[in-house]
Design a protein around this motif. Structure first.
Motif, PDB file in Angstrom:
ATOM      1  N   ARG A 188       0.844  -1.207   0.000  1.00  0.00           N
ATOM      2  CA  ARG A 188       0.000   0.000   0.000  1.00  0.00           C
ATOM      3  C   ARG A 188       0.873   1.248   0.000  1.00  0.00           C
ATOM      4  NH1 ARG A 188      -3.426   1.604   3.689  1.00  0.00           N
ATOM      5  NH2 ARG A 188      -4.620   2.579   2.048  1.00  0.00           N
ATOM      6  N   TRP A 189       2.146   1.126   0.493  1.00  0.00           N
ATOM      7  CA  TRP A 189       3.002   2.288   0.683  1.00  0.00           C
ATOM      8  C   TRP A 189       4.328   2.217  -0.062  1.00  0.00           C
ATOM      9  CZ3 TRP A 189       0.293   5.977   2.737  1.00  0.00           C
ATOM     10  CH2 TRP A 189      -0.779   5.658   3.559  1.00  0.00           C
TER      11      TRP A 189
ATOM     12  N   TYR B 149      -1.673   8.050  -6.594  1.00  0.00           N
ATOM     13  CA  TYR B 149      -2.223   7.238  -5.504  1.00  0.00           C
ATOM     14  C   TYR B 149      -2.974   8.128  -4.529  1.00  0.00           C
ATOM     15  CZ  TYR B 149       1.415   4.091  -7.232  1.00  0.00           C
ATOM     16  OH  TYR B 149       2.222   3.327  -8.021  1.00  0.00           O
TER      17      TYR B 149
ATOM     18  N   ASN C 275      -3.711   7.622  -1.476  1.00  0.00           N
ATOM     19  CA  ASN C 275      -3.186   7.612  -0.113  1.00  0.00           C
ATOM     20  C   ASN C 275      -1.800   8.256   0.007  1.00  0.00           C
ATOM     21  OD1 ASN C 275      -1.852   5.460  -1.443  1.00  0.00           O
ATOM     22  ND2 ASN C 275      -1.506   4.408   0.492  1.00  0.00           N
TER      23      ASN C 275
ATOM     24  N   SER D 208      -4.082   3.026  -3.871  1.00  0.00           N
ATOM     25  CA  SER D 208      -2.733   2.936  -3.314  1.00  0.00           C
ATOM     26  C   SER D 208      -1.828   2.251  -4.327  1.00  0.00           C
ATOM     27  CB  SER D 208      -2.734   2.126  -2.007  1.00  0.00           C
ATOM     28  OG  SER D 208      -2.947   0.750  -2.281  1.00  0.00           O
TER      29      SER D 208
ATOM     30  N   ALA E 289      -0.643  -0.581  -4.105  1.00  0.00           N
ATOM     31  CA  ALA E 289      -1.052  -1.986  -4.211  1.00  0.00           C
ATOM     32  C   ALA E 289      -1.990  -2.202  -5.400  1.00  0.00           C
ATOM     33  CB  ALA E 289      -1.724  -2.437  -2.923  1.00  0.00           C
ATOM     34  N   HIS E 290      -2.610  -1.141  -5.871  1.00  0.00           N
ATOM     35  CA  HIS E 290      -3.583  -1.227  -6.972  1.00  0.00           C
ATOM     36  C   HIS E 290      -2.981  -0.843  -8.305  1.00  0.00           C
ATOM     37  CE1 HIS E 290      -6.039  -0.921  -3.336  1.00  0.00           C
ATOM     38  NE2 HIS E 290      -6.874  -1.687  -4.001  1.00  0.00           N
TER      39      HIS E 290
END
Length: 158
Positions: free
Chosen positions: A91-92, A131, A133, A154, A156-157
């Motif tokens: 995610r980061w 992103y 986030n 994020s 992750a996508h």
């Protein structure tokens, strides 16, 4: 910004401060901006945006740009340790084979005021937040003067 990212930005900034021959002056205590290693399209778009931000009195600089495979791999390993799993870490932070920083196609910017300005105005040069986030992460993602594509939730996508 999560603690992991403040630490990430600080480490990358230190490395850039020591190695960046093309640094653009930032205020005392701020991170230097460098376009070394970025794709020509991203470097040009950022320089143009930076010049306009400066004219408007908005602080803007790169906190992280091109990263080596080894640097990204270290960040990836630290992300897994911090977040507990590859899925949560992604995610980061992404592994080197998936990161646009490794290919010189992404920048992280600061301070937040500058990033917000860039999110509102970056499409003039094709720069977009990618992103939802990460308020600091930008890539060339559109043709200049056209709308940015929708942000992914994020990394992750991707």
């Amino acid at each position: 910004m999560p603690l992991f990212h403040r630490r990430l930005a600080a480490g990358v900034v230190l490395g850039m401060a020591l190695l960046a021959p093309t640094a653009v002056a930032a205020p005392a205590g701020a991170a230097p901006s460098t376009t070394t290693g970025l794709t020509p399209q991203l470097a040009t778009a950022y320089r143009m945006a930076k010049a306009q931000a400066t004219r408007e009195g908005v602080p803007l600089w790169i906190t992280s740009g091109k990263r080596s495979w080894a640097e990204q791999n270290q960040l990836w390993r630290e992300g897994i340790a911090t977040y507990g799993s590859p899925g949560a870490a992604s995610r980061w932070v992404l592994p080197p084979n998936r990161s646009t920083h490794v290919t010189g196609r992404a920048i992280d910017v600061g301070p937040q005021r500058g990033a917000l300005w860039l999110a509102r105005n970056g499409n003039r040069w094709g720069l977009c937040r990618t992103y939802a986030n990460e308020w600091w992460h930008f890539e060339v993602a559109t043709i200049p003067h056209t709308a940015c594509p929708p942000m992914r939730p994020s990394a992750a996508h991707r």
